[in-house]
Design an enzyme around this catalytic site. Structure first.
Site, short mmCIF file in Angstrom:
data_model
loop_
_atom_site.label_atom_id
_atom_site.label_comp_id
_atom_site.label_asym_id
_atom_site.label_seq_id
_atom_site.Cartn_x
_atom_site.Cartn_y
_atom_site.Cartn_z
N SER A 91 0.82 -1.21 0.00
CA SER A 91 0.00 0.00 0.00
C SER A 91 0.86 1.26 0.00
CB SER A 91 -0.90 0.02 1.23
OG SER A 91 -1.75 -1.10 1.24
N1 SAH Z 1 -1.23 -4.95 4.02
C1 SAH Z 1 -0.43 -4.91 2.81
C2 SAH Z 1 -1.25 -4.60 1.59
C3 SAH Z 1 -1.72 -5.82 0.99
S1 SAH Z 1 -2.68 -5.67 -0.49
C4 SAH Z 1 0.72 -3.93 2.97
O1 SAH Z 1 1.18 -3.77 4.07
O2 SAH Z 1 1.20 -3.39 2.00
C5 SAH Z 1 -4.07 -6.65 0.01
C6 SAH Z 1 -3.77 -8.09 0.36
O3 SAH Z 1 -5.01 -8.65 0.74
C7 SAH Z 1 -3.24 -8.94 -0.78
O4 SAH Z 1 -2.05 -9.56 -0.39
C8 SAH Z 1 -4.35 -9.96 -1.01
O5 SAH Z 1 -3.87 -11.23 -1.41
C9 SAH Z 1 -5.00 -10.02 0.36
N2 SAH Z 1 -6.38 -10.52 0.40
C10 SAH Z 1 -7.37 -10.34 -0.50
N3 SAH Z 1 -8.49 -10.95 -0.10
C11 SAH Z 1 -8.21 -11.55 1.11
C12 SAH Z 1 -8.95 -12.34 2.03
N4 SAH Z 1 -10.22 -12.67 1.82
N5 SAH Z 1 -8.33 -12.77 3.15
C13 SAH Z 1 -7.03 -12.44 3.40
N6 SAH Z 1 -6.27 -11.70 2.56
C14 SAH Z 1 -6.85 -11.26 1.42
#
Ligand code: SAH
Length: 221
Positions: free
Chosen positions: A67
């Site tokens: 992010s």
């Molecule tokens: N928190 C991260 C951003 C991750 S982007 C950071 O620090 O940069 C969003 C993440 O959510 C992705 O890795 C995606 O695979 C995950 N995701 C999507 N749907 C999900 C679900 N139902 N349960 C857990 N993770 C999920």
């Protein structure tokens, strides 16, 4: 590190610029310190290290992103983290947000649906010494019932509605920050609070753009 100082200044400027939406004019000093402490370059793919301190999201593989630092700062700030808190994160990704939370609270529980990402993040967090983060593979929309209730819940992928399971796992007096699809196009970052009497309120904070929260099909489908 000069680049990190510049990024922190940019985040603070963006806080001021968006205060009309968010109601938060200043990044809290504790959250600022946490952002300064986490080595963001360790969380991006090696070929993108040079860009690790830009105020932009970056690809981390599997169609996912780390992010934007301002968004990580804002979401963390909105949680009002405190040292004794236990926090649930949905969407571990590369683990950066989890590391920022780990600097601020007692225990972080993070759920990731893509096994490769979750395993890599868990190994990275261990290597960097974040021993107060537990990572689980699975559908974060179901939360982490055995570890509930949580003082804070932070969801880093956009849901079509606030998942009931997460509301149920929020402690009285707790706060959840979650991007949810808006009535038209786009998403709103919502701040969901549960009062000491259990009453749940939600308010939109900012228009945002997150990857969608995947809803894995139940095994009975
Ligand atoms: N928190 C991260 C951003 C991750 S982007 C950071 O620090 O940069 C969003 C993440 O959510 C992705 O890795 C995606 O695979 C995950 N995701 C999507 N749907 C999900 C679900 N139902 N349960 C857990 N993770 C999920």
């Amino acid at each position: 590190m000069q680049e990190k100082a510049r990024l922190l200044r940019e985040i603070e400027e963006e806080f001021r610029a968006t205060a009309g939406y968010t109601g938060r004019r200043r990044l809290s000093p504790m959250v600022r310190e946490a952002l300064a402490a986490v080595p963001r370059q360790e969380f991006v793919p090696p070929e993108l290290r040079e860009e690790a301190y830009g105020n932009v999201p970056l690809p981390i593989g599997h169609g996912q992103t780390i992010s934007q630092p301002y968004i990580v700062a804002l979401m963390t700030d909105l949680l009002d983290p405190a040292p004794a808190h236990r926090v649930l994160e949905v969407g571990t990704g590369c683990g950066y947000q989890a590391a920022v939370l780990a600097e601020l609270v007692a225990q972080v529980y993070s759920v990731e649906v893509v096994p490769d990402l979750g395993e890599a993040a868990a190994a990275r967090l261990r290597r960097l010494g974040y021993d107060n983060v537990s990572v689980r593979l699975g559908d974060g929309g179901q939360g982490w019932p055995e570890a509930a209730p949580f003082d804070g819940i932070l969801v880093t992928a956009a849901a079509d509605a606030i998942p009931e399971a997460l509301v149920a796992q929020l402690a009285a007096g707790g706060r959840m920050v979650i991007p949810v699809d808006g009535p038209d196009a786009g998403q709103d970052l919502l701040l969901v609070t549960k009062g000491d009497d259990g009453a749940v309120r939600s308010e939109p904070v900012l228009p945002v753009a997150f990857v969608p929260l995947v809803r894995p099909r139940a095994s009975t489908d």
